[in-house]
Write an enzyme that holds these catalytic residues in place. Structure first.
Site, mmCIF file in Angstrom:
data_model
loop_
_atom_site.group_PDB
_atom_site.id
_atom_site.type_symbol
_atom_site.label_atom_id
_atom_site.label_comp_id
_atom_site.label_asym_id
_atom_site.label_seq_id
_atom_site.Cartn_x
_atom_site.Cartn_y
_atom_site.Cartn_z
ATOM 1 N NE ARG A 203 -2.440 -7.722 -4.501
ATOM 2 C CZ ARG A 203 -3.278 -7.901 -3.496
ATOM 3 N NH1 ARG A 203 -2.841 -7.883 -2.283
ATOM 4 N NH2 ARG A 203 -4.549 -8.127 -3.710
ATOM 5 C CG HIS B 91 -1.935 -0.984 1.360
ATOM 6 N ND1 HIS B 91 -2.041 -1.847 2.420
ATOM 7 C CD2 HIS B 91 -2.978 -1.281 0.545
ATOM 8 C CE1 HIS B 91 -3.090 -2.634 2.252
ATOM 9 N NE2 HIS B 91 -3.669 -2.321 1.127
#
Ligand code: PNS
Length: 162
Positions: free
Chosen positions: A92, A19
């Site tokens: 991702r 993050h």
């Protein structure tokens, strides 16, 4: 000139270096990034919303360009409320794509003024998620290097060494 603001929404349960990577790269594109914790999603969270906000606060080292907030209800409504037009999300892997594409498309249908900016997670963190971090920590595994120190300490408190 008008300040460029983006919303970085998520569960952040807890915030990880994945993050943080997206957050820092978002700050190269926007003057202010609002880290916005969604409070009403159906997930069994480990940390309360105030705990998650505090962990983000402790992890950003006083960066004035990051605003930490929480929201209830639809993301599109929140984005409008804070006068933003952009949402940042990290990708991702291909497995993230379908869900993210669906969510961004629905959000754009609900508010055509809003755009979602996708950023590829750095190669160092593409396998890191809050869910895997919690699982590793719960079984006594080492999460150092994947989460900020404040999160590591908070996880150690939730899952004391056996
Ligand atoms: O970190 P997460 O759990 O992947 O974040 C998901 C989040 C919070 C961004 C998403 O669930 C969300 O935006 N929730 C708010 C409710 C909403 O707007 N849902 C409609 C999306 S189609």
């Amino acid at each position: 000139m008008k300040e460029k603001v983006a919303v970085y929404p998520g569960s952040f349960d807890p915030i990880t270096y994945g993050h943080m990577d997206i957050l820092h790269r978002g700050l190269r594109l926007f003057d202010t990034v609002i880290c916005a914790i969604a409070t009403n999603i159906e997930k069994n969270s480990l940390f309360t919303v105030p705990e998650r906000m505090e962990l983000i606060r402790e992890s950003i080292n006083g960066d004035k360009n990051v605003v930490i907030d929480s929201f209830d209800g639809l993301l599109v409504q929140y984005v409008k409320r804070v006068n933003a037009r952009f949402v940042i999300r990290g990708l991702r892997a291909m497995s993230d794509f379908e869900y993210e594409f669906q969510m961004a498309s629905m959000n754009r249908n609900l508010n055509c003024d809003m755009d979602t900016i996708f950023m590829m997670t750095s190669k160092d963190y593409f396998f890191v998620s809050s869910r895997t971090i919690k699982e590793v920590a719960s079984f006594g595994g080492v999460v150092k290097g994947f989460v900020p120190p404040a999160v590591e300490e908070a996880l150690n408190r939730k899952f004391p060494p056996r």
